[in-house]
Write a protein that holds these residues in place. Structure first.
Motif, PDB file in Angstrom:
ATOM      1  N   UNK A   1      74.487  54.735  18.680  1.00 28.71           N
ATOM      2  CA  UNK A   1      74.849  53.380  18.288  1.00 28.71           C
ATOM      3  C   UNK A   1      74.238  52.290  19.157  1.00 28.71           C
ATOM      4  N   UNK A   2      73.715  52.639  20.343  1.00 28.84           N
ATOM      5  CA  UNK A   2      73.216  51.619  21.254  1.00 28.84           C
ATOM      6  C   UNK A   2      71.936  50.966  20.710  1.00 28.84           C
ATOM      7  N   UNK A   3      71.046  51.755  20.080  1.00 27.16           N
ATOM      8  CA  UNK A   3      69.812  51.176  19.561  1.00 27.16           C
ATOM      9  C   UNK A   3      70.094  50.128  18.484  1.00 27.16           C
ATOM     10  N   UNK A   4      70.997  50.448  17.548  1.00 28.39           N
ATOM     11  CA  UNK A   4      71.261  49.522  16.449  1.00 28.39           C
ATOM     12  C   UNK A   4      71.902  48.231  16.955  1.00 28.39           C
ATOM     13  N   UNK A   5      72.827  48.350  17.905  1.00 25.16           N
ATOM     14  CA  UNK A   5      73.458  47.144  18.459  1.00 25.16           C
ATOM     15  C   UNK A   5      72.416  46.286  19.178  1.00 25.16           C
ATOM     16  N   UNK A   6      71.527  46.932  19.947  1.00 24.29           N
ATOM     17  CA  UNK A   6      70.485  46.181  20.646  1.00 24.29           C
ATOM     18  C   UNK A   6      69.534  45.516  19.663  1.00 24.29           C
ATOM     19  N   UNK A   7      69.211  46.215  18.571  1.00 26.75           N
ATOM     20  CA  UNK A   7      68.339  45.613  17.551  1.00 26.75           C
ATOM     21  C   UNK A   7      68.998  44.387  16.930  1.00 26.75           C
ATOM     22  N   UNK A   8      70.303  44.443  16.735  1.00 29.75           N
ATOM     23  CA  UNK A   8      71.014  43.282  16.196  1.00 29.75           C
ATOM     24  C   UNK A   8      70.941  42.091  17.154  1.00 29.75           C
ATOM     25  N   UNK A   9      71.047  42.384  18.442  1.00 31.98           N
ATOM     26  CA  UNK A   9      70.947  41.310  19.425  1.00 31.98           C
ATOM     27  C   UNK A   9      69.559  40.668  19.388  1.00 31.98           C
TER      28      UNK A   9
ATOM     29  N   UNK B   1      75.349  54.707  32.192  1.00 35.60           N
ATOM     30  CA  UNK B   1      75.381  55.367  30.874  1.00 35.60           C
ATOM     31  C   UNK B   1      74.842  54.428  29.809  1.00 35.60           C
ATOM     32  N   UNK B   2      73.807  53.684  30.164  1.00 36.63           N
ATOM     33  CA  UNK B   2      73.310  52.657  29.251  1.00 36.63           C
ATOM     34  C   UNK B   2      72.027  53.057  28.545  1.00 36.63           C
ATOM     35  N   UNK B   3      71.668  54.319  28.550  1.00 38.67           N
ATOM     36  CA  UNK B   3      70.448  54.747  27.875  1.00 38.67           C
ATOM     37  C   UNK B   3      70.514  54.381  26.398  1.00 38.67           C
ATOM     38  N   UNK B   4      69.399  53.936  25.860  1.00 35.76           N
ATOM     39  CA  UNK B   4      69.356  53.603  24.447  1.00 35.76           C
ATOM     40  C   UNK B   4      69.484  54.835  23.558  1.00 35.76           C
ATOM     41  N   UNK B   5      69.436  56.046  24.140  1.00 36.47           N
ATOM     42  CA  UNK B   5      69.670  57.260  23.364  1.00 36.47           C
ATOM     43  C   UNK B   5      71.148  57.458  23.059  1.00 36.47           C
TER      44      UNK B   5
END
Length: 376
Positions: free
Chosen positions: A259-267, A252-256
């Motif tokens: 909130x997953x996209x924003x957290x990944x962008x922060x990383x 269930x790790x799709x960037x869709x």
């Protein structure tokens, strides 16, 4: 009680129900804005904590996010334990108007305007409703203006109506014999939660407001940290190019996922030590950034200013409206604008057996151009 009295009681009940619905919508909007603000503040606290290497701030942001996830989990379990919703009701409806909105497949989307006449035991007067439903090409001639159709509707959500394309013989007989008068246009039932765009805007405003509040609270430390770092100062004329990416994995790790996209962008921002990049590429399980520190901010994209929460909707629209029936892959490319106050350009590309298509959007997530698959 006479007919006039019954109509008066129905109008009073309808007005009271509209009033209660309005109050519920206001409370839901306030709750959504507050929750979005808390999430934005927590995410910003994580970023600020990483930049400043402040463990209490980092722990506070992570703790708030964990608490929100726990509350959402408990709320979901409580909702699952509630009583089952009432069953759908069957009724007859007069077709006031219908219009096909497409014709590329065997099932054609058709917009209907109906007058629904609930059964007497439902104690609900006839009302208007506008719906959209896919009808098979073979069955479309059976539906015509002023004709009678069999429908199902939700007793607590009268706007939730679906035409029964294969009614029972009893209901088919009743539809053939029935005559239904048109209900006034003022009785049109609408979904009070149908404005998804407004809800998305509330979420975005709440997220940005919460994040801005945290950033402004630590603006002094952030500016000092940027001006006087631990290492030696770099000459203003020096520049560096950088490129990095990250891959997420799991069922269930799709960037869709919200909130997953924003957290990944922060990383990625923490990894490259800057929020100003020259390109962002997002795929289902991968996000990559490129940059050049010699470029001025006007020629770059600020990672945290992008509307990541709107990107899943753009992907969904590209996959369903550009002629690619079974998309095999999708990609989002974000590049700087052309200057003159024009913000970043967002391009969503989808690919499948039919070919490749894309749509463009602006920095606010509004679609500005479409390029569908060309049919040969």
């Amino acid at each position: 009680m006479g007919t006039t009295g019954q109509r008066y009681v129905s109008e009073v009940n309808g007005a009271m129900e509209q009033g209660r619905s309005g109050v519920r919508r206001i409370l839901a909007a306030l709750r959504l804005t507050v929750v979005s603000g808390v999430i934005g503040a927590a995410l910003a606290a994580l970023v600020v904590g990483v930049i400043l290497k402040d463990v209490p701030v980092l722990a506070t942001g992570g703790g708030v996010l964990v608490l929100l996830v726990l509350l959402a989990f408990l709320g979901g379990r409580r909702g699952a334990g509630r009583d089952e919703p009432p069953a759908l009701r069957t009724a007859l409806a007069r077709i006031e108007d219908l219009r096909a909105t497409g014709g590329e497949t065997a099932d054609v989307p058709v917009t209907f305007r109906l007058t629904v006449a609930p059964e007497p035991e439902d104690e609900r007067p006839a009302y208007r409703v506008k719906i959209s439903q896919s009808i098979n090409l073979v069955d479309i001639p059976a539906y015509r203006p002023r004709g009678i159709a069999v429908v199902e509707y939700h007793p607590e959500k009268p706007w939730d109506v679906r035409i029964v394309t294969r009614p029972t013989p009893e209901w088919s007989r009743r539809a053939e014999e029935a005559e239904i008068d048109s209900a006034p246009e003022s009785t049109l039932a609408r979904d009070p939660d149908g404005g998804t765009g407004a809800w998305c805007l509330l979420v975005l405003v709440g997220l940005l407001a919460g994040a801005a509040l945290v950033v402004l609270s630590f603006r002094g430390e952030l500016f000092v940290s940027g001006d006087a770092g631990d290492g030696p100062a770099k000459p203003s004329s020096s520049s560096r190019t950088f490129s990095t990416s990250t891959t997420v994995s799991g069922p269930s790790s799709s960037l869709l996922t919200f909130g997953r996209m924003r957290v990944t962008a922060m990383e990625l921002e923490a990894r490259v030590e800057t929020a100003y990049v020259t390109s962002v590429t997002i795929e289902d399980h991968r996000m990559a950034v490129r940059g050049d520190s010699a470029l001025p901010p006007a020629e770059t994209v600020h990672l945290q200013s992008l509307p990541y929460e709107l990107f899943p909707g753009l992907v969904r629209e590209a996959r369903t409206t550009l002629g690619v029936r079974d998309p095999e892959s999708w990609r989002i490319d974000v590049t700087p604008g052309t200057g003159g106050g024009v913000g970043p350009r967002v391009r969503v590309t989808v690919s499948g057996e039919e070919g490749t298509a894309h749509l463009d959007a602006d920095a606010a997530g509004r679609v500005t151009d479409r390029r569908a698959v060309e049919v040969s």
